[in-house]
Design a protein around this motif. Structure first.
Motif, short mmCIF file in Angstrom:
data_model
loop_
_atom_site.label_atom_id
_atom_site.label_comp_id
_atom_site.label_asym_id
_atom_site.label_seq_id
_atom_site.Cartn_x
_atom_site.Cartn_y
_atom_site.Cartn_z
N GLU A 41 11.49 -15.33 -4.64
CA GLU A 41 10.78 -15.98 -3.54
C GLU A 41 9.27 -15.79 -3.66
O GLU A 41 8.50 -16.52 -3.05
CB GLU A 41 11.25 -15.45 -2.19
CG GLU A 41 12.66 -15.82 -1.83
CD GLU A 41 13.04 -15.31 -0.45
OE1 GLU A 41 12.23 -15.46 0.49
OE2 GLU A 41 14.15 -14.77 -0.31
N LEU A 42 8.86 -14.80 -4.45
CA LEU A 42 7.43 -14.53 -4.64
C LEU A 42 6.85 -15.27 -5.83
O LEU A 42 5.72 -15.00 -6.22
CB LEU A 42 7.20 -13.03 -4.80
CG LEU A 42 7.54 -12.16 -3.60
CD1 LEU A 42 7.31 -10.69 -3.94
CD2 LEU A 42 6.74 -12.57 -2.38
N ALA A 43 7.58 -16.21 -6.40
CA ALA A 43 7.08 -16.95 -7.57
C ALA A 43 5.70 -17.53 -7.27
O ALA A 43 5.50 -18.21 -6.26
CB ALA A 43 8.05 -18.05 -7.94
N GLY A 44 4.74 -17.21 -8.11
CA GLY A 44 3.39 -17.72 -7.97
C GLY A 44 2.49 -16.87 -7.10
O GLY A 44 1.28 -17.02 -7.11
N VAL A 45 3.06 -15.97 -6.30
CA VAL A 45 2.27 -15.08 -5.45
C VAL A 45 1.74 -13.95 -6.31
O VAL A 45 2.45 -13.36 -7.11
CB VAL A 45 3.13 -14.52 -4.29
CG1 VAL A 45 2.36 -13.49 -3.49
CG2 VAL A 45 3.61 -15.65 -3.39
N ARG A 46 0.45 -13.65 -6.14
CA ARG A 46 -0.14 -12.56 -6.89
C ARG A 46 0.12 -11.25 -6.15
O ARG A 46 0.05 -11.21 -4.92
CB ARG A 46 -1.64 -12.80 -7.06
CG ARG A 46 -1.89 -14.04 -7.94
CD ARG A 46 -3.34 -14.38 -8.04
NE ARG A 46 -3.74 -14.99 -6.77
CZ ARG A 46 -4.93 -15.54 -6.55
NH1 ARG A 46 -5.83 -15.53 -7.49
NH2 ARG A 46 -5.22 -16.07 -5.39
N LEU A 47 0.45 -10.21 -6.89
CA LEU A 47 0.78 -8.92 -6.30
C LEU A 47 -0.25 -7.87 -6.67
O LEU A 47 -0.74 -7.85 -7.81
CB LEU A 47 2.15 -8.45 -6.80
CG LEU A 47 3.34 -9.35 -6.49
CD1 LEU A 47 4.58 -8.82 -7.19
CD2 LEU A 47 3.55 -9.44 -5.00
N ALA A 48 -0.52 -7.00 -5.72
CA ALA A 48 -1.35 -5.82 -5.97
C ALA A 48 -0.67 -4.65 -5.28
O ALA A 48 -0.08 -4.80 -4.22
CB ALA A 48 -2.75 -6.02 -5.41
N VAL A 49 -0.73 -3.50 -5.92
CA VAL A 49 -0.15 -2.29 -5.33
C VAL A 49 -1.15 -1.15 -5.36
O VAL A 49 -1.98 -1.06 -6.26
CB VAL A 49 1.15 -1.87 -6.04
CG1 VAL A 49 2.24 -2.90 -5.86
CG2 VAL A 49 0.91 -1.62 -7.51
N VAL A 50 -1.10 -0.33 -4.33
CA VAL A 50 -1.94 0.85 -4.23
C VAL A 50 -1.03 2.04 -3.98
O VAL A 50 -0.15 1.97 -3.13
CB VAL A 50 -2.94 0.72 -3.06
CG1 VAL A 50 -3.78 1.97 -2.94
CG2 VAL A 50 -3.81 -0.53 -3.22
N GLY A 51 -1.21 3.08 -4.73
CA GLY A 51 -0.42 4.30 -4.47
C GLY A 51 0.71 4.49 -5.43
O GLY A 51 1.06 3.71 -6.23
N VAL A 66 9.53 -4.71 1.94
CA VAL A 66 9.32 -6.08 1.49
C VAL A 66 10.49 -6.54 0.62
O VAL A 66 11.02 -7.64 0.82
CB VAL A 66 7.97 -6.23 0.75
CG1 VAL A 66 7.90 -7.53 -0.02
CG2 VAL A 66 6.82 -6.13 1.73
N LEU A 67 10.89 -5.72 -0.33
CA LEU A 67 11.99 -6.11 -1.20
C LEU A 67 13.29 -6.29 -0.42
O LEU A 67 14.05 -7.22 -0.68
CB LEU A 67 12.17 -5.08 -2.31
CG LEU A 67 11.05 -5.06 -3.35
CD1 LEU A 67 11.27 -3.92 -4.34
CD2 LEU A 67 10.95 -6.39 -4.07
N THR A 105 0.80 -1.23 0.00
CA THR A 105 0.00 0.00 0.00
C THR A 105 0.83 1.28 0.00
O THR A 105 0.28 2.36 0.12
CB THR A 105 -0.95 0.02 1.21
OG1 THR A 105 -0.18 -0.06 2.41
CG2 THR A 105 -1.93 -1.15 1.14
N SER A 106 2.15 1.15 -0.11
CA SER A 106 2.98 2.35 -0.16
C SER A 106 4.35 2.01 -0.73
O SER A 106 4.77 0.84 -0.72
CB SER A 106 3.16 2.96 1.24
OG SER A 106 4.00 2.13 2.03
N ALA A 107 5.04 3.04 -1.17
CA ALA A 107 6.42 2.84 -1.64
C ALA A 107 7.30 2.37 -0.49
O ALA A 107 8.17 1.52 -0.67
CB ALA A 107 6.95 4.13 -2.24
#
Length: 68
Positions: free
Chosen positions: A58-68, A49-50, A41-43
């Motif tokens: 490590e996020l292979a297969g995980v769906r990502l969503a970002v806001v902002g 997280v990164l 939800t933020s930069a």
């Protein structure tokens, strides 16, 4: 300001290091499974997280969503 207003800058959030050194974030990231969603939800959150991941693969297969 151009029309006579006095502008007062006031920060509404403060970004600080977590008291556990990021252990809870790392634990949450370790528990992600393929088809889970990770919503950032933020930069600042994305940067944390990164940094905690070290390797975005490590996020292979995980769906990502970002806001902002």
């Amino acid at each position: 300001t151009a029309q006579g207003a006095t502008v007062v800058g006031l920060p509404t959030i403060q970004v600080v290091d977590p008291p556990d050194g990021g252990a809870a974030l790392r634990s949450a990231l370790d528990s992600l499974r393929p088809d889970d969603w990770l919503v950032l939800t933020s930069a600042n959150g994305a940067e944390r997280v990164l940094a905690a991941l070290g390797d975005v693969r490590e996020l292979a297969g995980v769906r990502l969503a970002v806001v902002g």
